[in-house]
Design an enzyme around this catalytic site. Structure first.
Site, PDB file in Angstrom:
ATOM      1  N   ALA A   1       0.830  -1.204   0.000  1.00 16.34           N
ATOM      2  CA  ALA A   1       0.000   0.000   0.000  1.00 16.34           C
ATOM      3  C   ALA A   1       0.867   1.257   0.000  1.00 16.34           C
ATOM      4  O   ALA A   1       0.575   2.231  -0.716  1.00 16.34           O
ATOM      5  CB  ALA A   1      -0.926  -0.004   1.218  1.00 16.34           C
ATOM      6  N   TYR A   2       1.923   1.239   0.789  1.00 21.89           N
ATOM      7  CA  TYR A   2       2.850   2.375   0.833  1.00 21.89           C
ATOM      8  C   TYR A   2       3.464   2.597  -0.546  1.00 21.89           C
ATOM      9  O   TYR A   2       3.496   3.724  -1.069  1.00 21.89           O
ATOM     10  CB  TYR A   2       3.929   2.087   1.876  1.00 21.89           C
ATOM     11  CG  TYR A   2       5.026   3.118   1.990  1.00 21.89           C
ATOM     12  CD1 TYR A   2       4.748   4.477   1.928  1.00 21.89           C
ATOM     13  CD2 TYR A   2       6.344   2.727   2.202  1.00 21.89           C
ATOM     14  CE1 TYR A   2       5.762   5.421   2.052  1.00 21.89           C
ATOM     15  CE2 TYR A   2       7.355   3.657   2.332  1.00 21.89           C
ATOM     16  CZ  TYR A   2       7.068   4.994   2.252  1.00 21.89           C
ATOM     17  OH  TYR A   2       8.071   5.921   2.378  1.00 21.89           O
ATOM     18  N   ALA A   3       3.937   1.506  -1.163  1.00 22.50           N
ATOM     19  CA  ALA A   3       4.533   1.617  -2.489  1.00 22.50           C
ATOM     20  C   ALA A   3       3.505   2.113  -3.503  1.00 22.50           C
ATOM     21  O   ALA A   3       3.823   2.916  -4.385  1.00 22.50           O
ATOM     22  CB  ALA A   3       5.101   0.268  -2.912  1.00 22.50           C
TER      23      ALA A   3
END
Length: 253
Positions: free
Chosen positions: A155-157
């Site tokens: 999700a961060y990426a």
């Protein structure tokens, strides 16, 4: 003469960490700094230090996830300094979890504070950057998207990669307006890095061991000073690039 003399830089999330290091470095090159964030006490620390060093800075309290607050923040900066030459989108809420444990609220917070806030600020600042004739946008992205195994960091990426693609689009669409847009993928000794190291010491140690220079970068000396160079005329032909500022850890080729 300082390379950014009398230019105006709006920097989000500049109350600590990498954003703060960038604010200090740009101020050291003569820029007038507007630091934007949710926590006034942190912003005031950054402003006080810039002023102690002989620079000029103001604090603008705003939640970057709130569109109306972003509009008001830009208006405050323009009212105080007369324009905007540099925009640094640094603030980001980070959703880190395995996909099955990832809440929609966490993903939405990452989206709203990342690519959505970045796009809103780029559009709000566009007329001022265009008027400047030497406008610069620097968006902060992440090497997490370059991992072979992106478990827990998907999700961060994802939200950071969305920001990176918006960066490239702006570089292509707005260069004719005299605006350069680039992304950096930094590795800095920020509070977020310290928190990650404390929470996942073995993983953090293994990661740092893959940095060819064998250290984490300093927020001002390594990352901030690079950004100061990137937005100066020394890099006037650099546009649309994603640049790792991470001691050589990521290979973007």
């Amino acid at each position: 003469m300082a390379r950014l003399q009398n230019q105006v830089a709006l920097i989000t999330g500049a109350g600590q960490g990498v954003g703060q290091g960038i604010a200090y470095a740009l101020a050291g090159e003569g820029a007038r700094i507007a630091v934007i964030g949710r926590t006034r006490s942190k912003l005031d620390v950054t402003v006080a230090e810039i002023q102690r060093r002989g620079g000029t800075a103001i604090a603008v309290e705003a939640d970057i996830k709130r569109a109306e607050q972003l509009g008001g923040a830009v208006e405050q900066v323009v009212a105080a300094f007369g324009g905007i030459d540099i925009l640094v989108n640094n603030a980001q809420e980070v959703p880190i979890a395995p996909l099955l444990a990832l809440s929609e609220d966490a993903l939405m917070a990452g989206w709203e504070s990342g690519p959505l806030a970045t796009l809103r600020l780029m559009k709000l600042c566009h007329p001022h950057l265009k008027k400047s004739g030497r406008g610069n946008i620097v968006n902060l992205c992440t090497v997490a998207a370059m991992r072979w195994d992106v478990s827990n960091y998907g999700a961060y990426a994802a939200v950071k990669e969305a920001t990176r693609q918006l960066t490239r689009a702006a570089a292509c669409e707005w260069a004719r307006d005299g605006i350069r847009t680039n992304a950096i993928l930094p590795l800095g000794d920020s509070p977020a890095m310290a928190g990650w190291t404390a929470a996942r010491p073995e993983e953090a140690a293994a990661f740092v061991s893959t940095v060819p220079m064998q250290r984490v970068g300093e927020c001002e000396a390594d990352i901030g000073r690079f950004v100061a160079t990137l937005v100066s005329d020394d890099c006037r032909y650099i546009n649309g690039q994603s640049i790792g500022v991470d001691g050589g850890q990521a290979f973007l080729g």
